[in-house]
Design an enzyme around this catalytic site. Structure first.
Site, PDB file in Angstrom:
ATOM      1  N   TYR A 132      -7.323  85.514  74.754  1.00 36.10           N
ATOM      2  CA  TYR A 132      -8.215  86.682  74.756  1.00 36.10           C
ATOM      3  C   TYR A 132      -7.393  87.976  74.585  1.00 36.10           C
ATOM      4  CZ  TYR A 132     -11.327  90.281  76.449  1.00 36.10           C
ATOM      5  OH  TYR A 132     -12.047  91.440  76.564  1.00 36.10           O
ATOM      6  N   ARG A 139     -14.001  95.420 101.009  1.00 36.24           N
ATOM      7  CA  ARG A 139     -12.941  95.307  99.987  1.00 36.24           C
ATOM      8  C   ARG A 139     -12.127  94.034 100.219  1.00 36.24           C
ATOM      9  NH1 ARG A 139      -8.396  97.599 101.013  1.00 36.24           N
ATOM     10  NH2 ARG A 139      -9.183  99.631 101.607  1.00 36.24           N
ATOM     11  N   LYS A 195     -19.187  85.142  81.314  1.00 37.70           N
ATOM     12  CA  LYS A 195     -19.652  84.351  80.160  1.00 37.70           C
ATOM     13  C   LYS A 195     -20.586  83.228  80.622  1.00 37.70           C
ATOM     14  CE  LYS A 195     -17.097  87.160  77.964  1.00 37.70           C
ATOM     15  NZ  LYS A 195     -15.777  87.322  78.524  1.00 37.70           N
ATOM     16  N   ASP A 209      -6.966  79.424  81.584  1.00 33.75           N
ATOM     17  CA  ASP A 209      -8.192  80.212  81.460  1.00 33.75           C
ATOM     18  C   ASP A 209      -9.270  79.245  80.970  1.00 33.75           C
ATOM     19  OD1 ASP A 209     -10.311  81.815  80.632  1.00 33.75           O
ATOM     20  OD2 ASP A 209      -9.018  83.485  80.043  1.00 33.75           O
TER      21      ASP A 209
HETATM   22  C1  LIG Z   1     -11.360  83.742  77.591  1.00 26.43           C
HETATM   23  C2  LIG Z   1     -11.543  85.063  78.272  1.00 26.43           C
HETATM   24  N1  LIG Z   1     -10.794  85.355  79.356  1.00 26.43           N
HETATM   25  C3  LIG Z   1     -10.913  86.548  79.997  1.00 26.43           C
HETATM   26  C4  LIG Z   1     -11.805  87.506  79.543  1.00 26.43           C
HETATM   27  C5  LIG Z   1     -11.906  88.820  80.281  1.00 26.43           C
HETATM   28  O1  LIG Z   1     -13.094  88.817  81.016  1.00 26.43           O
HETATM   29  P1  LIG Z   1     -13.971  90.126  81.337  1.00 26.43           P
HETATM   30  O2  LIG Z   1     -14.575  90.601  80.054  1.00 26.43           O
HETATM   31  O3  LIG Z   1     -14.991  89.601  82.308  1.00 26.43           O
HETATM   32  O4  LIG Z   1     -13.053  91.135  81.943  1.00 26.43           O
HETATM   33  C6  LIG Z   1     -12.603  87.242  78.425  1.00 26.43           C
HETATM   34  C7  LIG Z   1     -13.567  88.247  77.921  1.00 26.43           C
HETATM   35  O5  LIG Z   1     -14.084  88.154  76.821  1.00 26.43           O
HETATM   36  C8  LIG Z   1     -12.466  85.985  77.776  1.00 26.43           C
HETATM   37  O6  LIG Z   1     -13.189  85.679  76.708  1.00 26.43           O
END
Ligand SMILES: Cc1ncc(COP(=O)(O)O)c(C=O)c1O
Length: 300
Positions: free
Chosen positions: A112, A59, A209, A184
């Site tokens: 997001y 962990r 992604k 991000d």
């Molecule tokens: C730009 C962005 N940040 C964060 C996330 C969250 O990621 P996760 O789906 O791996 O939890 C996503 C998910 O679609 C995203 O598109």
């Protein structure tokens, strides 16, 4: 052995392609295996009480996950990374590590939906305040930062509106406000955008992604050049128990090798589609259904 607590040696002589292939891993010293093994273990033998080889319990840290962390830090041009079970687990660790009741976050409005839901529905009851602003508008952005702010969270380009925020401007505004800038970078990845060179303090990824790239895992990462921020992320990840699994980290290590090639091809494909739509009689402008209101959109 390099552990998650040690800084990555970033050698600027290596190209991005070479770092994506090799950074953070070496042939296994015991067997010579070229790929870092999947260290599927819970605990680690200690030669004596308190004498371990950098790992105690999976962990807190795991060698396969550490290899991915070194590689992600290297390709972003940073020293430190922590990997998480999902992108949202990384976002959760970020907010829990750095915010307390009464703190304020200024976030891109085009962000997001899961980030919006986390701030509005999970963290607001704990006293975390979030303001969503159009960070592509310099005046609106600067105005939002007139109130005391702990974190500026931008997503650029945003998923899925592709709205852009100027990262250098965000960095200048955040510094002036005494806030940390989080970018991000999920959509462009370091193949196309290096936020640390533009003034970011922290880079966040959903590795789910483009970074992993094969639709085989979910994962997230927090990357920084700041040792003390990294320590806070390590501590929080351990306390909330959101480390990535060794298998997902291993798959991501393999996926990231082709990131430069895949991103180049994505760009070629996108340009061909854009050229086709440009010359299409119904192609100009936004379609009649968009852009939608993503602040009220509920993600899966
Ligand atoms: C730009 C962005 N940040 C964060 C996330 C969250 O990621 P996760 O789906 O791996 O939890 C996503 C998910 O679609 C995203 O598109």
């Amino acid at each position: 052995m390099i552990t998650t607590l040690e800084a990555v040696e970033t050698d600027t002589d290596y190209s991005f392609e070479t770092l994506a292939l090799h950074a953070g891993t070496t042939a296994d010293p015991v067997t010579g295996a070229m790929l870092t093994p999947i260290y599927q273990t819970t605990t680690y033998r200690q030669a004596a009480v308190g004498k371990d080889k950098g790992f105690k319990y999976s962990r807190s840290g795991n060698p396969t996950v550490s290899a991915l962390e070194r590689r992600l830090a290297a390709i972003e041009g940073a020293e430190f990374a922590t990997c998480y079970s999902t992108g949202l687990a990384a976002t959760t660790a970020l907010f829990l590590a750095l915010l307390k009741s009464g703190d304020r976050v200024v976030s891109s409005q085009a962000v997001y939906g899961g980030t919006v839901r986390l701030l509005r529905q999970t963290l607001a009851p704990f006293g975390v305040q979030a303001e969503f602003v159009d960070t592509s508008n310099a005046d609106a952005f600067a105005k939002a930062l007139q109130k005391p702010t702990r974190l500026v969270f931008i997503e650029t380009p945003a998923n899925p509106t592709l709205k852009l925020t100027d990262v250098e401007l965000a960095s200048r505004l955040a510094k002036k406000a005494g806030a940390l800038l989080v970018v991000d970078n999920t959509l462009l990845t370091p193949a196309l955008q290096l936020p640390f060179d533009l003034g970011a303090d922290i880079v966040l990824h959903s590795t789910t992604k483009f970074i992993e790239g094969h639709n085989a895992t979910v994962g997230g990462a927090l990357i920084t050049r700041d040792a003390s921020l990294h320590d806070q992320f390590l501590f929080t990840r351990n306390t909330i128990g959101t480390i990535q699994s060794p298998f997902a980290a291993w798959l991501t290590l393999q996926g990231v090798k082709t990131l430069p090639l895949r991103m180049a091809r994505h760009c070629e494909n996108a340009e061909r589609i854009a050229r086709f739509l440009e010359s299409h009689p119904r192609g100009a402008g936004f379609p009649s259904w968009g852009p939608p209101d993503f602040l009220s959109w509920v993600p899966p």
